[in-house]
Design an enzyme around this catalytic site. Structure first.
Site, PDB file in Angstrom:
ATOM      1  N   ASP A  14     -81.622 -58.880  71.368  1.00 10.53           N
ATOM      2  CA  ASP A  14     -82.507 -57.713  71.393  1.00 10.53           C
ATOM      3  C   ASP A  14     -83.950 -58.212  71.388  1.00 10.53           C
ATOM      4  O   ASP A  14     -84.216 -59.360  71.015  1.00 10.53           O
ATOM      5  CB  ASP A  14     -82.265 -56.808  70.172  1.00 10.53           C
ATOM      6  CG  ASP A  14     -83.118 -55.544  70.247  1.00 10.53           C
ATOM      7  OD1 ASP A  14     -83.100 -54.874  71.302  1.00 10.53           O
ATOM      8  OD2 ASP A  14     -83.842 -55.239  69.285  1.00 10.53           O
ATOM      9  N   SER A  15     -84.849 -57.326  71.775  1.00  9.07           N
ATOM     10  CA  SER A  15     -86.266 -57.683  71.735  1.00  9.07           C
ATOM     11  C   SER A  15     -86.736 -57.863  70.285  1.00  9.07           C
ATOM     12  O   SER A  15     -87.797 -58.431  70.061  1.00  9.07           O
ATOM     13  CB  SER A  15     -87.096 -56.604  72.427  1.00  9.07           C
ATOM     14  OG  SER A  15     -86.860 -55.349  71.822  1.00  9.07           O
ATOM     15  N   CYS A  24     -80.482 -54.655  73.702  1.00  2.00           N
ATOM     16  CA  CYS A  24     -81.768 -54.017  74.020  1.00  2.00           C
ATOM     17  C   CYS A  24     -81.620 -53.129  75.263  1.00  2.00           C
ATOM     18  O   CYS A  24     -81.267 -53.613  76.344  1.00  2.00           O
ATOM     19  CB  CYS A  24     -82.796 -55.107  74.274  1.00  2.00           C
ATOM     20  SG  CYS A  24     -84.412 -54.495  74.723  1.00  2.00           S
ATOM     21  N   CYS A  80     -82.432 -46.269  73.053  1.00  2.00           N
ATOM     22  CA  CYS A  80     -83.280 -47.335  72.494  1.00  2.00           C
ATOM     23  C   CYS A  80     -82.675 -47.742  71.163  1.00  2.00           C
ATOM     24  O   CYS A  80     -82.230 -46.880  70.396  1.00  2.00           O
ATOM     25  CB  CYS A  80     -84.708 -46.836  72.294  1.00  2.00           C
ATOM     26  SG  CYS A  80     -85.777 -48.031  71.455  1.00  2.00           S
ATOM     27  N   GLU A 127     -90.881 -49.154  63.034  1.00  2.00           N
ATOM     28  CA  GLU A 127     -91.260 -50.471  62.505  1.00  2.00           C
ATOM     29  C   GLU A 127     -92.194 -50.339  61.296  1.00  2.00           C
ATOM     30  O   GLU A 127     -92.223 -51.207  60.436  1.00  2.00           O
ATOM     31  CB  GLU A 127     -91.948 -51.283  63.596  1.00  2.00           C
ATOM     32  CG  GLU A 127     -91.068 -51.435  64.810  1.00  2.00           C
ATOM     33  CD  GLU A 127     -90.751 -52.854  65.140  1.00  2.00           C
ATOM     34  OE1 GLU A 127     -91.594 -53.712  64.923  1.00  2.00           O
ATOM     35  OE2 GLU A 127     -89.637 -53.091  65.627  1.00  2.00           O
ATOM     36  N   HIS A 160     -83.970 -48.600  68.453  1.00  2.00           N
ATOM     37  CA  HIS A 160     -84.636 -48.147  67.230  1.00  2.00           C
ATOM     38  C   HIS A 160     -84.277 -46.710  66.854  1.00  2.00           C
ATOM     39  O   HIS A 160     -84.434 -46.314  65.702  1.00  2.00           O
ATOM     40  CB  HIS A 160     -86.155 -48.222  67.399  1.00  2.00           C
ATOM     41  CG  HIS A 160     -86.709 -49.606  67.285  1.00  2.00           C
ATOM     42  ND1 HIS A 160     -86.321 -50.634  68.117  1.00  2.00           N
ATOM     43  CD2 HIS A 160     -87.616 -50.135  66.435  1.00  2.00           C
ATOM     44  CE1 HIS A 160     -86.985 -51.726  67.784  1.00  2.00           C
ATOM     45  NE2 HIS A 160     -87.769 -51.453  66.766  1.00  2.00           N
TER      46      HIS A 160
HETATM   47  N1  DGL Z   1     -85.106 -52.929  71.869  1.00  2.00           N
HETATM   48  C1  DGL Z   1     -85.866 -52.024  72.698  1.00  2.00           C
HETATM   49  C2  DGL Z   1     -84.907 -51.041  73.403  1.00  2.00           C
HETATM   50  O1  DGL Z   1     -83.789 -50.839  72.989  1.00  2.00           O
HETATM   51  C3  DGL Z   1     -86.898 -51.250  71.901  1.00  2.00           C
HETATM   52  C4  DGL Z   1     -88.025 -52.083  71.388  1.00  2.00           C
HETATM   53  C5  DGL Z   1     -88.912 -52.667  72.485  1.00  2.00           C
HETATM   54  O2  DGL Z   1     -89.633 -51.916  73.170  1.00  2.00           O
HETATM   55  O3  DGL Z   1     -88.871 -53.892  72.650  1.00  2.00           O
HETATM   56  O4  DGL Z   1     -85.284 -50.466  74.402  1.00  2.00           O
END
Ligand code: DGL
Length: 276
Positions: A9-10, A72, A187, A149, A189
């Site tokens: 993931d990012s 992600c 997403c 966050e 989050h």
């Molecule tokens: N992990 C990213 C997603 O699921 C969200 C956070 C980011 O923008 O890096 O799209």
């Protein structure tokens, strides 16, 4: 015999997917990489997202991953082909599994999708949902990631932002003649905002909308892929001890924020630098 699965993931959000994977794949070793130094991906270009995601996938392969879960949504939407071209192991993204879950859930066949700006502009969810005959309104919610966050999960500002985003999405759906009965959280989050979104939706819709995220269905798809191997593994309880965590930015931040996403404490994280 052992199985090692890489989860990318990012940042921290993919831990919601790991959380769903753990009970479905007991006895499997997981290597998780959060590219927290380069987060957010959701505001970046396709070329940058692909370059970052490919370097992350290569790192996970080097760490022994035999299968990659791209948790992600943004990387799945914009870089899955690049990751598959660069990887030697099977790669699963979350877009198709999310669309499949929406297909199973929706009766009206109309779906709202919330995601990052990059995910929404790629129309990856709209295309994947259209393949199932679903009509979709996609809404970018760029403020949700920084609010989560910040830990503002139940904060009045986040409630106001959710109200604005969902009102805009609903107005667009109505203008297009759609009657959405399903909300897809596109997403990593957004599952943390589930309760807040539920109460916002309850005020807007006479009938409750079904909220789905791709974590559970993605985990089920991975479990199906490894069903033969899972039968061979000795019975064991799902355990965070089977997980190795890497992050490209602060280990302390990954531990504190990541623990909220995973739903249990993360004691050990290793910092790495990814080459560009
Ligand atoms: N992990 C990213 C997603 O699921 C969200 C956070 C980011 O923008 O890096 O799209």
């Amino acid at each position: 015999m052992s199985v090692t699965i890489g989860v990318f993931d990012s940042g921290f959000g993919g831990l919601t997917v790991l959380r769903a994977l753990l009970p479905q794949l007991p006895g499997v070793d997981f290597v998780y990489l959060g590219d927290s130094a380069r987060l957010p991906y959701g505001s970046k270009s396709q070329a940058t997202i692909a370059r970052y995601a490919v370097s992350a996938a290569k790192f996970l392969e080097q760490e022994g991953a035999e299968f990659l879960v791209i948790a992600c949504n943004t990387a799945s939407a914009l870089a899955l082909d690049d990751i598959r071209a660069a990887a030697r192991v099977p790669v699963l993204g979350v877009i198709e599994t999310g669309a499949a879950a929406a297909n199973a859930a929706s009766i009206t066949r109309d779906v709202l999708v919330l995601g990052t700006t990059a995910t929404v502009e790629s129309h990856a969810y709209a295309n994947a949902c259209a393949a199932h005959g679903l009509r979709v309104v996609e809404k970018a919610c760029p403020l949700f990631v920084p609010l989560v966050e910040e830990g503002w999960i139940h904060h009045p500002v986040t409630a106001d932002v959710a109200n604005i985003y969902l009102t805009e999405a609903l107005n667009r759906a109505r203008a297009a003649g759609l009657s959405p009965d399903t909300l897809l959280l596109g997403c990593t989050h957004y599952p943390l905002l589930r309760e807040l979104l539920e109460s916002t939706l309850d005020r807007m819709f006479a009938e409750p909308l079904q909220i789905i995220d791709s974590a559970g269905v993605t985990a089920a798809a991975v479990a199906r892929h490894f069903s033969a191997e899972l039968r061979e593994l000795p019975p064991s309880a799902p355990s965070i001890a089977d997980c190795t965590f890497f992050a490209t930015d602060s280990v302390a931040k990954f531990q504190s924020l990541g623990s909220q996403f995973l739903g249990q404490p993360i004691d050990h994280v290793t910092h790495i630098d990814l080459e560009e």
